[in-house]
Design a protein around this motif. Structure first.
Motif, PDB file in Angstrom:
ATOM      1  N   ASP A 188      13.231 -13.173 -10.399  1.00 13.80           N
ATOM      2  CA  ASP A 188      13.132 -11.835 -10.985  1.00 13.80           C
ATOM      3  C   ASP A 188      11.851 -11.673 -11.793  1.00 13.80           C
ATOM      4  O   ASP A 188      11.388 -10.568 -12.009  1.00 13.80           O
ATOM      5  CB  ASP A 188      14.333 -11.576 -11.912  1.00 13.80           C
ATOM      6  N   PHE A 189      11.310 -12.804 -12.256  1.00 10.64           N
ATOM      7  CA  PHE A 189      10.138 -12.745 -13.127  1.00 10.64           C
ATOM      8  C   PHE A 189       8.821 -12.943 -12.381  1.00 10.64           C
ATOM      9  O   PHE A 189       7.766 -12.991 -12.987  1.00 10.64           O
ATOM     10  CB  PHE A 189      10.269 -13.791 -14.247  1.00 10.64           C
ATOM     11  N   ALA A 190       8.899 -13.071 -11.067  1.00 15.81           N
ATOM     12  CA  ALA A 190       7.680 -13.282 -10.283  1.00 15.81           C
ATOM     13  C   ALA A 190       6.733 -12.105 -10.473  1.00 15.81           C
ATOM     14  O   ALA A 190       7.159 -10.972 -10.708  1.00 15.81           O
ATOM     15  CB  ALA A 190       8.037 -13.433  -8.809  1.00 15.81           C
ATOM     16  N   LEU A 191       5.430 -12.375 -10.360  1.00 16.07           N
ATOM     17  CA  LEU A 191       4.463 -11.291 -10.471  1.00 16.07           C
ATOM     18  C   LEU A 191       4.630 -10.351  -9.282  1.00 16.07           C
ATOM     19  O   LEU A 191       5.049 -10.772  -8.214  1.00 16.07           O
ATOM     20  CB  LEU A 191       3.041 -11.861 -10.492  1.00 16.07           C
ATOM     21  N   PRO A 192       4.307  -9.061  -9.482  1.00 14.99           N
ATOM     22  CA  PRO A 192       4.474  -8.113  -8.369  1.00 14.99           C
ATOM     23  C   PRO A 192       3.565  -8.458  -7.189  1.00 14.99           C
ATOM     24  O   PRO A 192       2.448  -8.942  -7.377  1.00 14.99           O
ATOM     25  CB  PRO A 192       4.081  -6.770  -8.995  1.00 14.99           C
ATOM     26  N   ARG A 193       4.090  -8.218  -5.993  1.00 16.65           N
ATOM     27  CA  ARG A 193       3.271  -8.381  -4.782  1.00 16.65           C
ATOM     28  C   ARG A 193       3.095  -6.990  -4.185  1.00 16.65           C
ATOM     29  O   ARG A 193       4.039  -6.363  -3.759  1.00 16.65           O
ATOM     30  CB  ARG A 193       3.997  -9.281  -3.780  1.00 16.65           C
ATOM     31  N   PHE A 194       1.860  -6.535  -4.189  1.00 20.86           N
ATOM     32  CA  PHE A 194       1.609  -5.182  -3.708  1.00 20.86           C
ATOM     33  C   PHE A 194       1.274  -5.175  -2.229  1.00 20.86           C
ATOM     34  O   PHE A 194       0.759  -6.149  -1.696  1.00 20.86           O
ATOM     35  CB  PHE A 194       0.434  -4.560  -4.468  1.00 20.86           C
ATOM     36  N   SER A 195       1.552  -4.054  -1.590  1.00 20.44           N
ATOM     37  CA  SER A 195       1.061  -3.855  -0.238  1.00 20.44           C
ATOM     38  C   SER A 195       0.816  -2.362  -0.068  1.00 20.44           C
ATOM     39  O   SER A 195       1.219  -1.550  -0.892  1.00 20.44           O
ATOM     40  CB  SER A 195       2.086  -4.339   0.781  1.00 20.44           C
ATOM     41  N   LEU A 196       0.165  -2.019   1.002  1.00 21.00           N
ATOM     42  CA  LEU A 196      -0.115  -0.597   1.254  1.00 21.00           C
ATOM     43  C   LEU A 196       1.122   0.149   1.729  1.00 21.00           C
ATOM     44  O   LEU A 196       1.068   1.344   1.971  1.00 21.00           O
ATOM     45  CB  LEU A 196      -1.237  -0.470   2.284  1.00 21.00           C
ATOM     46  N   ARG A 197       2.235  -0.574   1.837  1.00 23.48           N
ATOM     47  CA  ARG A 197       3.445   0.078   2.318  1.00 23.48           C
ATOM     48  C   ARG A 197       4.030   1.059   1.311  1.00 23.48           C
ATOM     49  O   ARG A 197       4.977   1.764   1.629  1.00 23.48           O
ATOM     50  CB  ARG A 197       4.496  -0.969   2.676  1.00 23.48           C
ATOM     51  N   PHE A 198       3.467   1.077   0.093  1.00 25.40           N
ATOM     52  CA  PHE A 198       3.961   2.075  -0.853  1.00 25.40           C
ATOM     53  C   PHE A 198       3.584   3.479  -0.380  1.00 25.40           C
ATOM     54  O   PHE A 198       4.220   4.449  -0.734  1.00 25.40           O
ATOM     55  CB  PHE A 198       3.375   1.820  -2.251  1.00 25.40           C
ATOM     56  N   PHE A 199       2.547   3.593   0.438  1.00 26.62           N
ATOM     57  CA  PHE A 199       2.005   4.915   0.740  1.00 26.62           C
ATOM     58  C   PHE A 199       3.008   5.855   1.432  1.00 26.62           C
ATOM     59  O   PHE A 199       3.126   7.020   1.044  1.00 26.62           O
ATOM     60  CB  PHE A 199       0.696   4.809   1.531  1.00 26.62           C
ATOM     61  N   PRO A 200       3.745   5.384   2.453  1.00 25.54           N
ATOM     62  CA  PRO A 200       4.729   6.302   3.057  1.00 25.54           C
ATOM     63  C   PRO A 200       5.776   6.810   2.067  1.00 25.54           C
ATOM     64  O   PRO A 200       6.319   7.907   2.265  1.00 25.54           O
ATOM     65  CB  PRO A 200       5.399   5.471   4.145  1.00 25.54           C
TER      66      PRO A 200
END
Lengths: 304, 261
Positions: B5-17
């Motif tokens: 739960d405490f892991a750093l965020p992993r971003f991807s471009l999938r937020f766009f949709p």
């Protein structure tokens, strides 16, 4: 053949309580597999672990050959999900729901647009293309949810109680569509507590209770392995009294539930002949079905 | 307690949709939404500006209306991000189960939370821009420097979206948000220099104001509206970025815990 979905010794606890306890599953390509169990048996938690939405405390999951939850994202590109409760976008039309959902899979708009007509036809919603979701009936919403789960043309479809709350007409239409999907070679994993649904649709079933699988096989195997082939249900005010005196004599096994006595027998003839002489009692003689198996395995008491 | 739960965020471009989804919903109610962005702040600004402004010769070296203009952009931006992150965010997470539907696709919770923050900041940008247009039209700001207000509105949006999502992650129901608005947002409007300079407050209240994000936003906004480079701009921007990053991380951890049940 390697299984499409495999779980090995899955464990999951919440607040010290074991919800899934040493579960093993192996589901083959093209199979419709049913997970049965009373409320709280751990069915939904199991589905969520197989999808990689929650991590198991112990055990391994492989979905479409990929380790889950590590590669759940890649695996879910080829998976469709029909959730237990509708979560369609109420602000959108039917077609917009499909378009927006397809984008989540990284599909291009023109790819999704090309699929929408056939998806709507499959869901019997072609005339509702531009209708807003709140104007749809319960059955239509379920069908749209099913169509939405197919937008990415998945190989595996998870269905969590797909027909709960639907009227018989709506339910039969869903069943027909699910059979068509199996014929197309899709793998289906569904949870249900409608035995009729399980019996009609599933090639194989597993009965789950208290987080464990307690029996597994085809509907016919489950009946043969777990229960006597004939059932005689005896009703009437004096049925309990009758049961104390005669039930054990005429049946291999019997259960009393209120004013009904369920007698499980290899051969029903002697019992039926006896009952014909008892004018105060009514009875029904029928072959054993999955519901009998389910009640035998998970008990008759209420789960709440 | 689960360390994942405490892991750093992993971003991807999938937020766009997901952002596109919110945009499509917004387009259907755009007229009402723009009204909402504009009516409340502009009525306050003009009402207080003309009413109080006629009694006050000047404030902070400018007309009261001009003083109020910078504060109005900031607080309306704060409000729109907060409402979006709390009420609309909660609706999408809890009531409509939109998140659940999205999480069944190849999109992760990190992407969903990121898209919520970016969307709420987008709403802030729109509301900030709408108020700015009124300010420019009324001639309350003449400097090209005031164009910097546009990226600032986005930054303020990120700050209050990130903090607001912490509340959303903790909320059992909508009623819970009253605490946040009454105990956090309203005091900030009064302490952080929207209607009068922070220096007018007792020293202890000034101390409190100095750590609140809206104070730093207004310290950037007011000089920009008047064509000056804000003193200590680096400090203010750092504080706002820090609020954003901490808020995002804390809310993400809380959402992971809430949704893993």
């Amino acid at each position: 053949m390697t299984p499409i979905i495999e779980a090995i010794d899955l464990q999951k606890s919440y607040a010290g309580q074991r919800v899934v306890d040493g579960l093993n599953l192996s589901i083959r390509k093209g199979e419709c597999f049913g997970l049965l169990g009373p409320n709280g048996a751990g069915k939904t938690t199991t589905l969520r672990m197989l999808l990689g939405l929650i991590a198991p405390d112990a055990g391994e999951v492989t979905l479409l050959g990929l380790p889950v939850p590590q590669a759940a994202r890649e695996a879910r590109i080829r998976v469709g999900v029909v959730p237990q409760m509708d979560n369609l976008d109420p602000d959108f039309t039917v077609a917009e729901n499909l378009l927006v959902y397809g984008r989540y899979f990284g599909m291009k708009d023109h790819e999704i647009e090309a699929r929408i007509p056939s998806l709507l036809e499959f869901a019997n919603l072609a005339s509702k293309r531009d209708a807003k979701v709140p104007t749809l009936s319960g059955g239509m919403k379920r069908r749209l949810t099913l169509a939405r789960a197919l937008v990415n043309d998945p190989d595996v479809i998870f269905l969590d109680e797909p027909t709960t709350g639907l009227d018989p007409q709506a339910r039969h239409l869903i069943w027909q569509r699910l059979r068509e999907l199996t014929q197309q070679g899709k793998t289906l994993l569904l949870t249900t507590h409608f035995m009729e649904e399980a019996e009609r649709l599933c090639h194989r079933l597993a009965v789950m209770d208290n987080g464990k699988l307690i029996s597994q096989g085809s509907p016919r195997e489950l009946i043969e392995q777990n229960i006597e082939p004939q059932v005689v249900e005896v009703f009437g005010e004096t049925s309990a009294h009758w049961a104390n005196e005669y039930a054990a004599k005429y049946s291999q096994r019997f259960e009393i539930s209120g004013e009904s006595v369920f007698c499980y027998v290899q051969d029903a003839q002697p019992l039926v002949a006896h009952l014909q002489a008892q004018s105060a009692l009514r009875y029904v003689h029928r072959p054993a079905n999955l519901e009998d198996v389910f009640l035998k395995l998970t008990g008759r008491e209420m789960r709440e | 307690m689960n360390m994942q739960d405490f892991a750093l965020p992993r971003f991807s471009l999938r937020f766009f949709p997901i952002w596109q989804r919110h945009w499509l919903v917004w387009r259907k109610i755009a007229a009402a939404s723009i009204m909402g962005h504009l009516a409340d702040p502009v009525i306050y600004m003009l009402g207080l500006g003309y009413g109080l402004g006629s009694l006050l010769p000047e404030m902070g070296g400018m007309s009261y209306m001009a003083f109020l203009a910078a504060g109005t952009v900031c607080y309306s931006t704060m409000n729109s991000a907060s409402f979006e992150a709390l009420y609309s965010g909660f609706a999408r997470m809890h009531e409509q189960r939109t998140w659940e539907a999205i999480l069944n696709t190849p999109i992760s919770l990190d992407d969903v939370v990121l898209s919520e923050i970016l969307w709420a900041a987008t709403k802030s940008l729109m509301s900030g821009a709408a108020v700015l247009v009124v300010i420019w039209t009324l001639g309350l700001s003449h400097s090209l420097m005031s164009l910097w207000m546009i990226p600032l509105a986005l930054l303020i949006g990120l700050v209050f979206a990130s903090i607001g999502l912490i509340m959303t992650a903790l909320a059992p129901a909508y009623d819970f948000f009253m605490y946040y608005f009454t105990l956090v947002i309203t005091p900030m409007m009064l302490l952080c220099g929207v209607f009068f300079p922070v220096k007018q407050l007792p020293e202890s209240a000034q101390m409190v104001a100095s750590v609140l994000p809206l104070t730093h936003a207004i310290d950037l906004a007011r000089p920009l509206m008047n064509g000056a480079i804000p003193p200590q701009a680096g400090l203010h921007i750092t504080v706002l970025l820090a609020y954003t990053l901490v808020g995002f991380y804390v809310s993400l951890v809380l959402f992971r815990r809430r949704l893993s049940k």
